[in-house]
Motif scaffolding. Structure first.
Motif, PDB file in Angstrom:
ATOM      1  N   PRO A 142      84.091  84.637  33.047  1.00  0.00           N
ATOM      2  CA  PRO A 142      84.370  84.580  31.600  1.00  0.00           C
ATOM      3  C   PRO A 142      83.433  83.638  30.837  1.00  0.00           C
ATOM      4  O   PRO A 142      83.211  83.813  29.642  1.00  0.00           O
ATOM      5  N   ALA A 143      82.858  82.663  31.527  1.00  0.00           N
ATOM      6  CA  ALA A 143      81.938  81.738  30.846  1.00  0.00           C
ATOM      7  C   ALA A 143      80.729  82.485  30.284  1.00  0.00           C
ATOM      8  O   ALA A 143      80.129  82.053  29.293  1.00  0.00           O
ATOM      9  N   PHE A 144      80.394  83.626  30.894  1.00  0.00           N
ATOM     10  CA  PHE A 144      79.238  84.382  30.407  1.00  0.00           C
ATOM     11  C   PHE A 144      79.559  85.093  29.089  1.00  0.00           C
ATOM     12  O   PHE A 144      78.696  85.272  28.239  1.00  0.00           O
ATOM     13  N   THR A 145      80.820  85.494  28.933  1.00  0.00           N
ATOM     14  CA  THR A 145      81.240  86.084  27.650  1.00  0.00           C
ATOM     15  C   THR A 145      81.140  85.019  26.562  1.00  0.00           C
ATOM     16  O   THR A 145      80.622  85.262  25.466  1.00  0.00           O
ATOM     17  N   LEU A 146      81.647  83.836  26.873  1.00  0.00           N
ATOM     18  CA  LEU A 146      81.588  82.759  25.882  1.00  0.00           C
ATOM     19  C   LEU A 146      80.140  82.382  25.574  1.00  0.00           C
ATOM     20  O   LEU A 146      79.782  82.150  24.407  1.00  0.00           O
ATOM     21  N   LEU A 251      72.067  78.549  28.065  1.00  0.00           N
ATOM     22  CA  LEU A 251      73.478  78.307  28.351  1.00  0.00           C
ATOM     23  C   LEU A 251      73.828  78.677  29.793  1.00  0.00           C
ATOM     24  O   LEU A 251      74.587  77.982  30.460  1.00  0.00           O
ATOM     25  N   ARG A 252      73.285  79.783  30.285  1.00  0.00           N
ATOM     26  CA  ARG A 252      73.645  80.189  31.651  1.00  0.00           C
ATOM     27  C   ARG A 252      73.086  79.218  32.685  1.00  0.00           C
ATOM     28  O   ARG A 252      73.592  79.126  33.799  1.00  0.00           O
ATOM     29  N   ALA A 253      72.028  78.507  32.303  1.00  0.00           N
ATOM     30  CA  ALA A 253      71.454  77.539  33.231  1.00  0.00           C
ATOM     31  C   ALA A 253      72.324  76.290  33.310  1.00  0.00           C
ATOM     32  O   ALA A 253      72.154  75.466  34.201  1.00  0.00           O
ATOM     33  N   ASP A 254      73.260  76.141  32.387  1.00  0.00           N
ATOM     34  CA  ASP A 254      74.096  74.947  32.338  1.00  0.00           C
ATOM     35  C   ASP A 254      75.484  75.376  31.866  1.00  0.00           C
ATOM     36  O   ASP A 254      75.872  75.135  30.716  1.00  0.00           O
ATOM     37  N   LEU A 255      76.223  76.025  32.770  1.00  0.00           N
ATOM     38  CA  LEU A 255      77.506  76.635  32.373  1.00  0.00           C
ATOM     39  C   LEU A 255      78.492  75.610  31.806  1.00  0.00           C
ATOM     40  O   LEU A 255      79.336  75.947  30.984  1.00  0.00           O
ATOM     41  N   GLU A 256      78.357  74.346  32.259  1.00  0.00           N
ATOM     42  CA  GLU A 256      79.267  73.305  31.749  1.00  0.00           C
ATOM     43  C   GLU A 256      79.086  73.096  30.240  1.00  0.00           C
ATOM     44  O   GLU A 256      79.976  72.590  29.572  1.00  0.00           O
ATOM     45  N   SER A 257      77.905  73.460  29.724  1.00  0.00           N
ATOM     46  CA  SER A 257      77.649  73.223  28.303  1.00  0.00           C
ATOM     47  C   SER A 257      78.257  74.317  27.427  1.00  0.00           C
ATOM     48  O   SER A 257      78.268  74.205  26.197  1.00  0.00           O
ATOM     49  N   VAL A 258      78.758  75.386  28.068  1.00  0.00           N
ATOM     50  CA  VAL A 258      79.174  76.549  27.282  1.00  0.00           C
ATOM     51  C   VAL A 258      80.423  76.261  26.448  1.00  0.00           C
ATOM     52  O   VAL A 258      80.461  76.561  25.256  1.00  0.00           O
ATOM     53  N   PRO A 292      86.801  78.408  32.505  1.00  0.00           N
ATOM     54  CA  PRO A 292      85.574  79.045  32.031  1.00  0.00           C
ATOM     55  C   PRO A 292      85.772  79.860  30.756  1.00  0.00           C
ATOM     56  O   PRO A 292      84.854  80.554  30.368  1.00  0.00           O
ATOM     57  N   GLY A 293      86.964  79.765  30.127  1.00  0.00           N
ATOM     58  CA  GLY A 293      87.093  80.552  28.901  1.00  0.00           C
ATOM     59  C   GLY A 293      88.530  80.832  28.507  1.00  0.00           C
ATOM     60  O   GLY A 293      88.792  81.720  27.696  1.00  0.00           O
TER      61      GLY A 293
END
Ligand code: BT5
Length: 319
Positions: A142-146, A251-258, A292-293
């Protein structure tokens, strides 16, 4: 973009440069230089050739090579004038083992939203699906959607649009109804699909439907849509798409920043919401988003963490 082609383009943009000079600089034959120049012309790049040599005069308005040119993110861009669905095409590419591909279309004839809903995709949009293979557990998908929502919101804000994010997957623009009541119009929607085992994702396809240079009258009215062109006039879709890809890549390189980035642009937090979830309806105040979202809703009795569902913003309760 193929490396030699990219170097030819770079040289032409600094041109004029003669064929023999270029051949020597790139360590290829003169015939190869000519082939590259012809291929670039076919892709819509305007290359002038005069006594002083070749020179790049104009970049195509939109298309695969156009978006790859000067793109600061490692995506190959596959462009289609018209295709049923960029997500379906990206899934096929996933089956073939591809990675880091952006499937882009001017028009979709079978665009899909969540739960197989129709997604209207007339010519002039940015219909874009990214195929990525992150090394993360499936629960992080879900982090990728965000991340996609943040990338689209940032690119739209750069273009001068007051874009916000409505949980989980809508990019909206606040405005007023005909009767002056506050409303939000949908500028973009995101559909994420994935395959993998619990402990590791095999691939994720993040589909972004962005109403770019589209007349809102060509979109379903009951969906309260808006478009970039309706908000700020026609945008340069090449640059806009590049910005989305670059933001998403960061953003995908640093998922925590999402999640922190998402909170910055969120319109849902602090609002009263009704969320339709597979387990039933939840009404309360949206108080936070957790990695993650998931949306955290305070119902008055308890805090409920919702991982998936359709969210409606409600008018505040009269005091
Ligand atoms: C979404 O679904 O918002 C996800 C949309 C994803 C579309 C992209 S385009 C590239 C890629 N390829 C695809 O085939 N899909 C992805 P959802 O939250 O379910 O919203 C769907 C609802 O939005 C529909 O039922 C309509 O009410 C409304 N709608 C349809 N087309 C729209 C548009 N162009 N703009 C705004 N709203 C729209």
């Amino acid at each position: 973009m193929q490396e030699t082609r990219e170097r030819v383009l770079d040289a032409l943009s600094e041109g004029p440069v003669t064929g023999p000079e270029l051949a020597e600089r790139l360590d290829v034959s003169r015939a190869a230089v000519w082939k590259h120049v012809e291929a670039l012309r076919e892709a819509g790049f305007e290359v002038a050739s005069g006594d002083a040599g070749y020179e790049l005069v104009a970049v195509p308005e939109f298309g695969g090579a156009a978006v790859e040119y000067g793109l600061a993110a490692p995506f190959d861009v596959e462009f289609h004038e018209s295709i049923p669905s960029t997500n379906a095409r990206a899934r096929d590419l996933a089956g073939e083992g591809a990675a880091d591909v952006a499937v882009l279309a001017d028009e979709q004839t079978g665009g899909r939203g969540r739960l197989d809903r129709e997604w209207s995709s007339p010519s002039g949009g940015v219909w874009l699906s990214l195929l990525v293979r992150p090394d993360v557990p499936a629960t992080h998908a879900p982090a990728f959607t965000l991340a996609a929502a943040v990338a689209v919101a940032r690119a739209a804000r750069e273009a001068g649009v007051d874009a916000r994010i409505k949980w989980p997957n809508d990019v909206v623009v606040p405005g007023e109804d005909a009767d002056g009541a506050e409303t939000e119009r949908k500028l973009a929607g995101i559909l994420t699909e994935m395959e993998g085992e619990a402990d590791r994702v095999s691939w994720v396809v993040v589909g972004m439907g962005i109403n770019a240079n589209v007349d809102p009258g060509d979109l379903p009215g009951d969906a309260r849509p808006t478009t970039l062109s309706a908000e700020v006039g026609d945008v340069d879709r090449r640059v806009f798409t590049q910005r989305v890809l670059e933001e998403f890549d960061d953003l995908r390189a640093d998922l925590e920043s999402v999640v922190p980035a998402w909170r910055e642009h969120a319109t849902t937090l602090g609002k009263r919401v009704r969320v339709d979830t597979p387990g039933g309806e939840i009404v309360g105040e949206a108080v936070d988003v957790e990695f993650p979202g998931a949306l955290v809703v305070d119902t008055g009795d308890e805090r409920v963490t919702v991982t998936a569902g359709d969210c409606e913003h409600l008018r505040p309760v009269e005091e």
